[in-house]
Scaffold this motif. Structure first.
Motif, short mmCIF file in Angstrom:
data_model
loop_
_atom_site.label_atom_id
_atom_site.label_comp_id
_atom_site.label_asym_id
_atom_site.label_seq_id
_atom_site.Cartn_x
_atom_site.Cartn_y
_atom_site.Cartn_z
N UNK A 1 16.99 36.18 73.01
CA UNK A 1 15.79 36.60 74.01
C UNK A 1 16.35 37.05 75.34
N UNK A 2 17.24 36.46 75.99
CA UNK A 2 17.55 36.93 77.26
C UNK A 2 18.21 38.10 77.23
N UNK A 3 19.04 38.57 76.21
CA UNK A 3 19.45 39.99 76.00
C UNK A 3 18.38 40.94 76.04
N UNK A 4 17.32 40.45 75.34
CA UNK A 4 16.30 41.59 74.96
C UNK A 4 15.27 41.85 75.90
N UNK A 5 15.43 40.77 77.09
CA UNK A 5 14.18 40.96 78.15
C UNK A 5 14.57 42.51 78.93
N UNK A 6 13.38 43.03 79.18
CA UNK A 6 13.23 44.43 79.59
C UNK A 6 13.65 44.52 81.12
N UNK A 7 14.43 45.64 81.54
CA UNK A 7 14.59 45.99 82.80
C UNK A 7 13.46 46.16 83.51
#
Length: 215
Positions: free
Chosen positions: A162-168
């Motif tokens: 989830x942390x990795x896939x959070x959008x910029x």
């Protein structure tokens, strides 16, 4: 780097202490930055960005409590000093009652830096946990046989994903609130020729329009 990379040395990508320190530091900073963004209408759009990241970090923090290193690692003092300096400076500003209001472009730069740190934290920790010769184990007392591997599909692995896939962060509309910026944007739009047909995101569909077989 992962195990099948030719330059991979087999050394841990991140230690248990590094993961805990970065998570705690970034969680605190996300909370502070969210309050900072809420102080001005032009930067209020960033509140949800920092809140969402803080929510995932808050869920991650207790899951790292029992994380241990199989082989003890020397602490990276440069990392400790850097993170400690940032957090201490923010805490000192709060204690002194200093109210900081950033411009939209400054808040965007801050959000991008936060995204880079948290994204790299999640990616490095997840890779280290899942690689076959990982140096990290779950040392929770509930495991009567001692520390165990963190498996794919576990709660910790899912939280890191989830942390990795959070959008910029996205550039806010307020970035073009300056009259000169609006004029430059207007000029760019006026000079851009209008497409003869609605644009298609599919190259194959676009090529059909110019093909000798298309009508």
């Amino acid at each position: 780097m992962v195990a099948f990379d030719s330059a991979f040395s087999g050394e841990p990508e991140v230690s248990a202490d590094s993961a805990r320190q970065l998570t705690a530091s970034q969680l605190h900073l996300c909370r502070v930055f969210s309050k900072m963004a809420a102080r001005a209408p032009k930067t209020a759009t960033f509140v949800s960005f920092f809140d969402a990241r803080g929510e995932v970090l808050e869920s991650l923090q207790p899951q790292l409590r029992h994380l241990v290193d199989v082989s003890p690692q020397e602490p990276n003092m440069r990392r400790f000093w850097q993170q400690g300096e940032i957090t201490a400076a923010i805490t000192r500003m709060e204690d002194q009652g200093l109210v900081v209001t950033l411009q939209p472009h400054q808040m965007l730069a801050l959000a991008n830096a936060t995204h880079e740190v948290t994204h790299n934290l999640g990616r490095s920790l997840r890779r280290e946990l899942l690689r076959s010769s990982s140096n990290l184990r779950d040392g929770s007392p509930r495991h009567v046989g001692g520390p165990v591997r963190v498996r794919r599909g576990s709660r910790l692995e899912a939280t890191l994903a989830d942390l990795v896939n959070l959008p910029a962060p996205r550039s806010p509309v307020a970035q073009f609130s300056n009259p000169l910026q609006r004029a430059a944007l207007r000029q760019t739009l006026d000079m851009t020729p209008t497409a003869p047909r609605p644009p298609s995101p599919f190259p194959a569909a676009r090529s059909l329009g110019t093909s000798r077989y298309g009508q």
